[in-house]
Motif scaffolding. Structure first.
Motif, mmCIF file in Angstrom:
data_model
loop_
_atom_site.group_PDB
_atom_site.id
_atom_site.type_symbol
_atom_site.label_atom_id
_atom_site.label_comp_id
_atom_site.label_asym_id
_atom_site.label_seq_id
_atom_site.Cartn_x
_atom_site.Cartn_y
_atom_site.Cartn_z
ATOM 1 N N GLN A 154 36.037 34.590 36.277
ATOM 2 C CA GLN A 154 35.755 35.235 34.998
ATOM 3 C C GLN A 154 35.265 34.131 34.066
ATOM 4 O OE1 GLN A 154 38.856 38.050 34.102
ATOM 5 N NE2 GLN A 154 38.960 37.339 31.997
ATOM 6 N N ALA A 170 32.626 37.239 30.657
ATOM 7 C CA ALA A 170 33.601 37.228 29.566
ATOM 8 C C ALA A 170 32.913 36.976 28.235
ATOM 9 C CB ALA A 170 34.642 36.143 29.825
ATOM 10 N N ASP A 205 38.666 38.439 27.478
ATOM 11 C CA ASP A 205 39.448 38.109 28.677
ATOM 12 C C ASP A 205 40.745 38.896 28.761
ATOM 13 O OD1 ASP A 205 37.993 35.669 29.990
ATOM 14 O OD2 ASP A 205 37.927 35.295 27.850
#
Lengths: 893, 154
Positions: free
Chosen positions: A634, A651, A684
């Motif tokens: 991510q 993200a 996130d």
């Protein structure tokens, strides 16, 4: 403060003693024209615009350099004054481009303002001979231009570079008729020592120094810089959905309006075209664009299939506290494992393990603002001005106020220009150097007996271990002359308050914890800790590495450093989270890669990290990653590591989200959303919560970061009183247990946070670095940082200007070594260690001593960490990235 | 570079580290090395704890503190009115012929540089030149040729 009364233009004013007439007038809305005055700078009185008349004194007096006296009678205007001002102003205009409509400072120009007030005689001005030749515009710097033709010689840029920045890139050159503001050797700015901080551009009263970015923001958002751990407060300027400017917040106690080159110009990455915008799924070896729905379904399926012990997560020191909290909660509560860690393992793990043992808390004990009042600042293993530029400015400010600076560093870093004592120790010998200093302190009875008696334990054992470190041994091992060790020891022990600053030079060793203990021994021995402007200050690297640790992004502690092995802590979190938790400590960063390689860990969830460039011995990391069954990354960009992933999730960056960062001085500060996230990027915390919810977990129904902070307030005592409302204007420093607690400026004031309240002195021995130079690999390689890049440069190398200022890696070697190896400046060589080799250009410099070479790890073309050794500290598990041995091979031509 | 280091250190020993020592130190470097290299100025700055830009700011003001490469013998021809009337142009012609360089240039062997200078105070004995610190006055073509030849053989 003493107050004085005086009369100005018939008005009676009362002002604080020490104020100049100009300051007093401006504060009270009485305008006196001025061009060379700036509130941040020492008055220089060179523009001659602010002249006034004072009753009883002859002629005109310069008001910016004259302090107010009791009973003074001042007139700011008269026919005489007006005449003198006009003549002076006309002479300035005679040398100034009369091109206001084409000037980007038009209507924001002090010269225009002064001219409107003072007036010029057009006829006289027309007769004036233009004296100055035309100069070419210096636009070598990617961020700003210098047009000498518009310069009014106020000297504000020169004084800013000296007084604010301490860089001194500029001065007047060719004095007399041809005076110009010049760099050393009259070279283009880019080739000078200029650090491109832009402070002079901000202060230039006319259009001589101007930013190249001319788009004006339509609104500004106050937030926190996303680079280093200083946590400077900035205003991001937004136009459309693009960030077009960044300026320092002058009211911030952290940076007082000042910024470094990264903070002021490093925002371009946010709107960069390479940003990840949609989830990517690897199919048949290539990434295909996909949807959140598809990505989540695969992730849920795979994560549900692995056993707890087969899962690990890396959280990120670049994300907010709220993001970190949710990701560690997901790992612990949903995946059922404590296998969570982050890059703090690679920087300040020994600080946490060392200082917790000796003081009870692994954070900076003082505030950044306290540096300026220290009498001695001892910087060891920290290239402060490059890695923490604004703290560097605080240290320089202290120096100007009379503080003594001690620098201990294997390299002659920029801060050495300000040092009273510079000790160039051999890399990896810090324990010896510090213990040697302590031996001097004991031998000369400079220790703080009272402090030792009342506030510490372990003194006798410590004293015993000190006998091995006599001056001869110390000099022999460290290479630092005895005289300097004595001088440094005396200064640090007697010229108090003393503040100690350290960073990676202390921690990134196989004996990093010992180094940290040596540092704390020194402070405890001299009583230089737990006081205002006096303490141990580990400078944290990433913008939120402090917060990521605070939020429990570590395998051995829950949020707020509550040990996972303590039953009370486990029970507390089980109660709050409503699930059974893993009673054992998880694996560390370095261990996780070992376990992946062995096949024991099968799934990895990695958020905002790039271990292929940042981890020591990166070939080992590559082998491990290839061995994973399922790897989710991510991030905001496709990093070198993300290429190994099965799924890459996009993200939101720091400018696209709300939340908090905790800076190196434990100050929790508000991060605010400035622009709408690019593409389909998500926060996130939202992504992790969504995965958790889809896996059927309870307790992840957060609607905003504020909800998460509410939960943090409940479970993390040190954050108990830190709410979004309270930190709206200024951040709070933890510990802050309740909503009416003011936060904690410095730690350990009355007692240490160890269980018995005492600081502990530790006996130490010298342990050599694991891999030292030998005949096969004769050079010692150490790693360092560039001012212009951050960490693996995922963000900074997306900023065009930073790439122009520092675009490639150089192996820095000493002239004597270069001569011996028959290599020349700028030549390409192969650098080889026992683990790998890289190709790099040579820079010959006396910054590094003979026998030592250094590299940064900012450039993926030169993956420095393929060379470094993964010898780890037994306690903190940090790899020894500061010392390994290499050889340099000439390239075949 | 190492030579410059030592020279600067010697000069610092002689003149001290105060701000006012800057001029004599810079003059000392020029006396030995004909001009100020970047390295020399950086070294002086370091020794006196000044910024390099400040040292350059001082050096760039003074004509006699050259910051560009100069030959071993810097010939400065007075261009001010008396010398100009008494044959400065011919002096320059002779020098350019003999040394095969123009004003402002340095010979390939780094031995001579020709420069023009403002009044050097020898108007009563014009035309006059300076070779390094030595003035030569009442010059004629023949006299100048002889002087330059002597320098060529040194």
């Amino acid at each position: 403060m003493d107050m004085l009364s005086f009369n100005i233009n018939g008005k009676l004013l009362t002002v604080g003693k020490g104020k100049t007439i100009l300051e007093a007038a401006l504060e009270n809305s009485i305008y006196i024209p001025n061009l060379c005055h700036h509130p941040d700078l020492v008055p220089s009185g060179n523009c001659r615009m602010c002249i006034v008349e004072i009753e009883g004194r002859r002629g005109q007096i310069i008001s910016c350099t004259t302090p107010v006296e009791e009973g003074m009678v001042v007139r700011t205007d008269s026919q005489e004054i007006s005449h003198v001002r006009q003549t002076t102003l006309e002479l300035i205009h005679a040398n100034h481009t009369q091109d206001c409509t084409n000037c980007s400072s038009n209507s924001a120009c002090e010269l225009q303002k002064v001219t409107a007030y003072v007036g010029v005689n057009e006829e006289r001005l027309g007769r004036l001979r233009r004296t100055r030749q035309h100069y070419n515009i210096d636009d070598s710097n990617p961020f700003f231009s210098l047009d000498h033709n518009k310069c009014i010689m106020c000297g504000i840029c020169i004084r800013t570079c000296d007084e604010v920045q301490g860089v001194n890139a500029l001065d007047y050159g060719f004095r007399g008729f041809n005076t110009v503001v010049s760099t050393f050797g009259d070279k283009p700015i880019k080739e000078s020592v200029c650090e491109s901080c832009g402070e002079c551009v901000v202060r230039c009263p006319v259009g001589a120094l101007t930013f190249k970015e001319t788009r004006q923001p339509t609104f500004e958002v106050k937030t926190v810089c996303a680079y280093c751990g200083v946590g400077c407060n900035i205003y991001l300027g937004v136009r459309g959905n693009k960030i077009v400017s960044s300026r320092g917040d002058r009211d911030s106690i952290v940076n007082k309006g000042r910024l470094c080159v990264k903070g002021r110009f490093g925002y371009e990455f946010v709107n960069h075209e390479d940003r990840l915008k949609v989830p990517l799924i690897k199919k048949n070896g290539t990434f295909v664009e996909s949807t959140w729905e598809e990505a989540f379904s695969i992730i849920v399926e795979k994560f549900s299939a692995v056993e707890s012990k087969q899962f690990a997560a890396f959280t990120s020191a670049k994300m907010t506290n709220e993001d970190n909290y949710v990701i560690q909660k997901f790992t612990r509560a949903v995946m059922g494992t404590n296998n969570i860690d982050h890059c703090a393992r690679l920087c300040h793990a020994p600080t946490v393990s060392g200082l917790v043992q000796s003081l009870g808390s692994g954070a900076m004990t003082n505030s950044i603002d306290e540096f300026t009042n220290a009498k001695t600042i001892f910087s060891i293993g920290s290239n402060t001005t490059a890695a923490h530029p604004i703290i560097g400015l605080h240290i320089k400010e202290a120096k100007r106020k009379g503080a003594k600076i001690i620098v201990a560093n294997p390299k002659e870093i920029d801060l050495c220009r300000f040092a009273d004592v510079f000790m160039q120790q051999y890399p990896g010998t810090d324990v010896v150097l510090l213990m040697g200093m302590m031996k001097v302190i004991i031998d000369e009875h400079l220790q703080d007996e009272e402090f030792i008696k009342t506030r510490t334990e372990g003194y006798d054992e410590f004293l015993d271990s000190l006998t091995d470190f006599d001056l001869d041994t110390t000099e022999k091992i460290t290479g630092v002359p005895k005289g300097k060790i004595i001088e440094a020891a005396r200064l640090y022990a007697t010229n108090t308050p003393s503040s100690l600053v350290y960073a990676m030079g202390i921690t990134q060793h196989s004996h990093g914890t010992d180094n940290v203990l040596a540092v704390s021994n020194l402070a405890l021995l001299t009583g230089s800790v737990g006081k205002e402007s006096s303490g141990i200050n580990p400078l944290r690297g990433q913008n939120n590495v402090q917060g990521a640790c605070d939020m429990g992004g570590l395998p051995d502690v829950y949020p707020g450093y509550q040990k996972v092995t303590k039953p009370w802590a486990k029970e507390k979190f089980e109660e709050h989270w409503g699930v059974k938790l893993d009673p054992e400590e998880g694996l560390t960063h370095t261990e996780i890669f070992d376990e992946i390689e062995k096949g024991n860990i099968k799934a990895l969830y990695q958020v905002g990290e790039n271990p292929i460039l940042s981890e020591a011995d990166s070939n080992h990391v590559k082998r491990a990653l290839a061995n994973l069954d399922f790897f989710v990354v991510q991030d905001i960009f496709m990093t070198e590591t993300a290429k190994y992933a099965d799924i890459v999730l996009p993200a939101a960056s720091f400018a696209e989200k709300d939340g908090t960062f905790t800076n190196t001085e434990r100050r929790v500060q508000r991060v605010r959303k400035a622009v709408i996230p690019e593409g389909e990027t998500k926060d996130d915390w939202w992504i992790a919560s969504e995965i958790a919810r889809r896996m059927g977990a309870k307790g992840f129904d957060y609607e905003s970061p504020n909800d998460i902070m509410d939960e943090i307030n409940r479970v993390v005592p040190i954050y108990g009183g830190i709410t979004f409302e309270r930190i709206e204007d200024e951040g709070l420093q933890w510990p802050c247990p309740t909503t009416n607690h003011p936060g904690t400026k410095f730690l350990h004031g009355e007692k240490f946070t160890r269980p018995n309240g005492l600081g502990k002195l530790f006996p130490l021995t010298y342990k050599a670095s694991i891999e030292l130079p030998d005949s096969e690999y004769p050079l010692l390689l150490t790693t360092d940082r560039s001012l212009y890049h951050y960490h693996t440069s995922t963000m900074t190398r997306k900023v065009k200007g930073l790439e122009i200022l520092d675009g490639e890696e150089f192996l820095k070697v000493n002239p004597e070594d270069a001569q011996q190896m028959e290599i020349s400046d700028g030549e390409y060589v192969t650098v080889r260690s026992r683990r790998g080799d890289v190709r790099v250009k040579i820079k010959i410099t006396r910054i590094v001593p003979k026998g030592i070479a250094s590299l940064t790890f900012h450039f993926h073309e030169t993956p420095t960490n393929e060379l470094t050794i993964c010898a780890i500290d037994p306690v903190a598990k940090i790899p020894e990235t500061k010392v390994c041995s290499i050889r340099v091979e000439k390239m075949e031509t | 570079m190492y030579q410059i280091d030592n020279l600067v250190k010697d000069l610092v020993k002689q003149h001290g580290r105060a701000r006012e020592a800057l001029m004599p130190i810079l003059q000392g470097v020029v006396a030995q090395h004909n001009y100020l290299t970047d390295e020399a100025m950086v070294e002086v700055a370091k020794e006196l704890d000044l910024s390099a830009a400040e040292v350059y700011g001082t050096a760039s003001f003074y004509t006699f503190l050259d910051t560009e490469p100069r030959g071993k013998y810097v010939i400065r021809v007075c261009k001010t009115i008396t010398c100009a009337m008494k044959g400065k142009n011919e002096i320059i012609e002779v020098l350019q012929e003999m040394l095969r360089i123009n004003v402002g240039e340095t010979t390939l062997n780094d031995k001579f540089t020709i420069l023009e200078t403002n009044c050097i105070g020898w108007c009563h004995k014009a035309p006059a030149i300076l070779i390094n610190d030595t003035p030569y006055t009442d010059l004629t073509r023949e006299k100048l040729v002889k002087i330059i030849k002597e320098y060529m053989h040194q």
